[in-house]
Design an enzyme around this catalytic site. Structure first.
Site, PDB file in Angstrom:
ATOM      1  N   ARG A  90     -59.275   8.659  27.639  1.00 48.69           N
ATOM      2  CA  ARG A  90     -57.847   8.691  27.318  1.00 48.69           C
ATOM      3  C   ARG A  90     -57.026   7.899  28.337  1.00 48.69           C
ATOM      4  O   ARG A  90     -56.098   7.173  27.973  1.00 48.69           O
ATOM      5  CB  ARG A  90     -57.375  10.147  27.282  1.00 48.69           C
ATOM      6  CG  ARG A  90     -55.943  10.324  26.804  1.00 48.69           C
ATOM      7  CD  ARG A  90     -55.616  11.816  26.713  1.00 48.69           C
ATOM      8  NE  ARG A  90     -54.228  12.050  26.331  1.00 48.69           N
ATOM      9  CZ  ARG A  90     -53.657  13.241  26.308  1.00 48.69           C
ATOM     10  NH1 ARG A  90     -54.363  14.313  26.642  1.00 48.69           N
ATOM     11  NH2 ARG A  90     -52.395  13.370  25.950  1.00 48.69           N
ATOM     12  N   HIS A  94     -54.565   4.721  27.640  1.00 50.25           N
ATOM     13  CA  HIS A  94     -53.157   4.730  28.019  1.00 50.25           C
ATOM     14  C   HIS A  94     -52.828   3.585  28.965  1.00 50.25           C
ATOM     15  O   HIS A  94     -51.725   3.025  28.913  1.00 50.25           O
ATOM     16  CB  HIS A  94     -52.797   6.070  28.668  1.00 50.25           C
ATOM     17  CG  HIS A  94     -52.619   7.176  27.686  1.00 50.25           C
ATOM     18  ND1 HIS A  94     -51.772   8.245  27.894  1.00 50.25           N
ATOM     19  CD2 HIS A  94     -53.176   7.399  26.463  1.00 50.25           C
ATOM     20  CE1 HIS A  94     -51.812   9.065  26.857  1.00 50.25           C
ATOM     21  NE2 HIS A  94     -52.680   8.575  25.982  1.00 50.25           N
ATOM     22  N   ASN A 123     -48.694  11.275  30.183  1.00 46.93           N
ATOM     23  CA  ASN A 123     -49.790  11.151  31.143  1.00 46.93           C
ATOM     24  C   ASN A 123     -49.956  12.363  32.054  1.00 46.93           C
ATOM     25  O   ASN A 123     -50.692  12.295  33.042  1.00 46.93           O
ATOM     26  CB  ASN A 123     -49.586   9.892  31.992  1.00 46.93           C
ATOM     27  CG  ASN A 123     -49.671   8.623  31.160  1.00 46.93           C
ATOM     28  OD1 ASN A 123     -50.495   8.522  30.258  1.00 46.93           O
ATOM     29  ND2 ASN A 123     -48.815   7.665  31.452  1.00 46.93           N
ATOM     30  N   HIS A 222     -61.148  11.436  19.668  1.00 45.27           N
ATOM     31  CA  HIS A 222     -60.633  12.800  19.567  1.00 45.27           C
ATOM     32  C   HIS A 222     -61.698  13.783  19.082  1.00 45.27           C
ATOM     33  O   HIS A 222     -61.397  14.942  18.821  1.00 45.27           O
ATOM     34  CB  HIS A 222     -59.419  12.846  18.650  1.00 45.27           C
ATOM     35  CG  HIS A 222     -58.185  12.271  19.276  1.00 45.27           C
ATOM     36  ND1 HIS A 222     -56.985  12.152  18.608  1.00 45.27           N
ATOM     37  CD2 HIS A 222     -57.960  11.780  20.528  1.00 45.27           C
ATOM     38  CE1 HIS A 222     -56.088  11.610  19.414  1.00 45.27           C
ATOM     39  NE2 HIS A 222     -56.658  11.370  20.576  1.00 45.27           N
TER      40      HIS A 222
END
Length: 360
Positions: A90, A94, A123, A222
């Site tokens: 993740r 990002h 975040n 996910h």
């Protein structure tokens, strides 16, 4: 016949040398050809297609042990902290979607003094991941001071996280340089929110040079990790002015989520908002295609996940991956390579940070 058999054997051996046996089996049966949907939805002339400055085994002469150090570190860390793998994937996503893959997400401050990316609400999940990257950078600096960029360390660590969660090893080209700026104001509009519409998500991915199929493939990340109840509250209790709950949700699934994230009064809501919910509860620590089966059953946890079934094009891709785990695994690793090439700095651009939290 003997000559043909010798050629086939040689091809298989070469394939196994480059890929895992599982991925090799899939590639030999399904040579990589963009399907009509993917070819028609990939943007043309993007950095993703034209960037040739990243190279496999980039540090083979300047820091030959770098990738091995990172691999051992991630392996050891995931044993102690299983959620680290999902966090690394993740974090890499990002980072790449805001300013490109330049480790700007790791900066605590910049010369401009404005709030940095890591202070964005998107975040807040990464506080422990930042500390882990600090330790990993220190290990690399002891081996090869001032050689390996923070951006490459994050990309390599993410590859190891993917491998630890069950997918084949893949080569990650290196040569990224670290950015000099970071701004929290750039996060909005570049990172899809838990309630993002499919239209907005598609536009975000296309702007980054990634295709609609890349988007559906990468959302398969996910299948591991967790989200907070606060990401589900609107979907469960305040969906619209006319409907309290998202009508696309399976009824039994909605009861399950409401049991984990009950509606509470002001005294307890802050506590419940922080409760963690697995994004895919059956195999929450393994990258696999149960995530797509879950979506087809109306059991997506995030509204943005379930939105993938709201469009005929993306729904067909979801169906295909739910039925073809080997294909999805191969496409996922390829999409991760593409993700790692988004708007990178190379050559003399940027710098090689000594400390990932601050520019030199």
């Amino acid at each position: 016949m003997e000559a043909a058999a010798t050629i086939i054997t040689a091809v298989v051996i070469l394939c196994w040398l480059q890929f895992s046996s599982v991925e090799c089996h899939w590639r030999l049966r399904n040579p990589r050809q963009p399907n009509q949907t993917e070819a028609s939805t990939r943007p043309q002339g993007t950095l993703l297609q034209s960037n040739d400055k990243l190279q496999d085994r980039f540090y083979r002469n300047t820091c030959p042990q770098a990738e091995n150090i990172i691999a051992k570190s991630v392996y050891d860390a995931v044993l102690v902290q299983p959620g680290l793998a999902a966090g690394l994937i993740r974090l890499h996503f990002h980072d790449c979607f805001v300013n490109g893959c330049d480790a700007s997400i790791l900066l605590d401050t910049t010369p401009s003094g404005e709030p940095v990316e890591k202070t964005s609400r998107a975040n807040v999940f990464a506080s422990q991941i930042f500390k882990y990257i600090d330790r990993l950078k220190a290990d690399i600096e002891r081996e090869c001071p001032g050689v390996v960029s923070c951006a490459d360390i994050l990309a390599y660590a993410t590859r190891e996280a993917v491998k630890e969660e069950g997918l084949p090893y893949y080569l990650v080209p290196g040569g990224r340089r670290d950015g000099l700026s970071s701004s929290a104001s750039n996060v909005a509009g570049n990172i899809p929110s838990p309630n993002e519409s499919l239209k907005n998500m598609t536009q975000i991915f296309l702007r980054k040079g990634l295709s609609i199929e890349d988007m559906v493939v990468l959302f398969g990340a996910h299948s591991i990790g967790h989200t907070h109840c606060r990401s589900l509250f609107n979907r469960l209790y305040n969906y619209s002015t006319t409907q309290a709950q998202d009508p696309s949700m399976d009824f039994a699934h909605s009861l399950y989520l409401k049991g984990l994230c009950p509606k509470a009064g002001p005294l307890f809501q802050e506590v419940i908002d922080k409760v963690m919910v697995p994004l895919e509860p059956i195999t929450p620590s393994r990258l696999d295609t149960l995530y797509y089966t879950q979506l087809l059953n109306g059991e997506g946890v995030l509204q943005s996940d379930q939105a993938l079934t709201n469009n005929p094009t993306t729904n067909e891709i979801v169906k295909r991956f739910s039925q073809n785990p080997l294909e999805w695994g191969a496409r996922f690793t390829n999409a991760m390579i593409n993700l790692g090439k988004v708007d990178v700095l190379t050559g003399q651009e940027g710098e090689i940070r000594r400390n990932c939290r601050a520019v030199n």
